[in-house]
Design an enzyme around this catalytic site. Structure first.
Site, PDB file in Angstrom:
ATOM      1  N   ASP A  63       0.874  -1.165   0.000  1.00  0.00           N
ATOM      2  CA  ASP A  63       0.000   0.000   0.000  1.00  0.00           C
ATOM      3  C   ASP A  63       0.915   1.220   0.000  1.00  0.00           C
ATOM      4  O   ASP A  63       1.595   1.501   0.997  1.00  0.00           O
ATOM      5  CB  ASP A  63      -0.881  -0.008   1.252  1.00  0.00           C
ATOM      6  N   VAL A  64       0.951   1.953  -1.105  1.00  0.00           N
ATOM      7  CA  VAL A  64       1.925   3.049  -1.229  1.00  0.00           C
ATOM      8  C   VAL A  64       1.621   4.229  -0.328  1.00  0.00           C
ATOM      9  O   VAL A  64       2.466   5.110  -0.169  1.00  0.00           O
ATOM     10  CB  VAL A  64       2.054   3.534  -2.695  1.00  0.00           C
ATOM     11  N   ASN A  90       4.596   4.833  -9.788  1.00  0.00           N
ATOM     12  CA  ASN A  90       3.533   4.789 -10.780  1.00  0.00           C
ATOM     13  C   ASN A  90       2.144   4.551 -10.184  1.00  0.00           C
ATOM     14  O   ASN A  90       1.148   4.857 -10.828  1.00  0.00           O
ATOM     15  CB  ASN A  90       3.843   3.682 -11.796  1.00  0.00           C
ATOM     16  N   TYR A 156      -7.958  14.135  -8.655  1.00  0.00           N
ATOM     17  CA  TYR A 156      -6.959  13.566  -9.557  1.00  0.00           C
ATOM     18  C   TYR A 156      -6.080  14.671 -10.144  1.00  0.00           C
ATOM     19  O   TYR A 156      -4.850  14.576 -10.159  1.00  0.00           O
ATOM     20  CB  TYR A 156      -7.657  12.785 -10.668  1.00  0.00           C
ATOM     21  N   LYS A 160      -2.023  15.188  -9.600  1.00  0.00           N
ATOM     22  CA  LYS A 160      -1.090  15.061 -10.726  1.00  0.00           C
ATOM     23  C   LYS A 160      -0.321  16.358 -10.976  1.00  0.00           C
ATOM     24  O   LYS A 160       0.857  16.315 -11.374  1.00  0.00           O
ATOM     25  CB  LYS A 160      -1.841  14.607 -11.979  1.00  0.00           C
TER      26      LYS A 160
END
Length: 263
Positions: A63-64, A90, A156, A160
């Protein structure tokens, strides 16, 4: 073909979509590769297939958004292969084009935790191993949605854009140590991101059927190439950035978008 023999790579979110193509490409170019991802079954299957094709690869469920798990992932690469040369941050989820009012605090937190905190934790863990050896390649997956406000949803887009800022700041502080730090910015790519995002977001997942998913030809109005990109096209640019051929490329955000940013 890019030669990564003797290199050691970690790829987060490397079990599906763009990440899977990156994992496979780096491994088949010679890099010993550790895949970190949350989808255990897909990760194990990806590793087995890459091994069959000749790559030296292992999958570790990760789990990043959890610092201890990211640290363990990176350390496992060092313990298994002796060092870390390439870190590809990623892992990410999509927010279904949810606008600001539609975005619940719970959705915002989860998207930011995975997309941005995950990149920060992966970058931080990689720098601690790369700086003493004075060599490293860090590649962060942003998006055209990190360059255009109209491309995606609220959380999102924010995540980003922030990835690009993080990439540039770390490049400014750490390129002097032989570490390059770059972001890739995919455009409209054929992947299963919507499906995997719905799984990973669980109860906070929004409707994933809007945008390009609702009108499969909508992207043609803004993409001069008039086609979707492939995951392999993203992986090929990533492999270049991971190689010694890109040793003087750092602090960049590279659109891989069929000309969308030129439109």
């Amino acid at each position: 073909m890019i030669d990564l023999n003797g290199r050691v790579a970690v790829v987060t979110g490397g079990e599906t979509g763009i990440g899977l193509a990156i994992s496979r490409t780096l491994a088949l170019a010679g890099a010993k590769t550790v895949i970190g991802g949350i989808l255990d079954d897909k990760g194990q299957a990806a590793a087995e297939q890459i091994k069959k094709d000749g790559g030296d690869v292992v999958f570790i469920k990760t789990d990043v958004s959890a610092e201890e798990q990211v640290e363990a992932l990176v350390q496992s690469a060092v313990d298994r292969f002796g060092k870390l040369d390439i870190m590809v941050n990623n892992a990410g989820v999509f927010d279904g084009f949810a606008d600001c009012v539609e975005t619940s605090p719970a959705l915002w937190d989860r998207v930011i935790d995975i997309n941005l905190r995950g990149v920060f934790l992966g970058t931080r863990a990689a720098l601690k191993r790369m700086t003493p050896q004075r060599y490293g390649r860090i590649i962060n997956t942003s998006s055209v949605g990190g360059m255009r406000g109209s491309a995606d949803g609220c959380s999102y887009t924010a995540s980003k854009f922030a990835i690009i800022g993080l990439t540039k700041q770390v490049a400014c502080t750490h390129s002097q140590y032989g570490i390059t730090v770059n972001a890739i910015c995919p455009g409209v790519i054929q992947t299963d991101l919507r499906q995997t995002s719905a799984i990973n977001l669980g109860d906070v997942a929004p409707d994933m059927s809007r945008g390009v998913g609702h009108d499969p030809d909508a992207y043609k109005a803004v993409v001069p190439a008039k086609r979707r990109g492939t995951t392999q096209e993203i992986a090929d640019v990533t492999a270049f950035l991971a190689s010694d051929a890109a040793s003087y490329v750092t602090g960049t955000a590279i659109p891989i978008d069929g000309g969308w940013m030129a439109f």
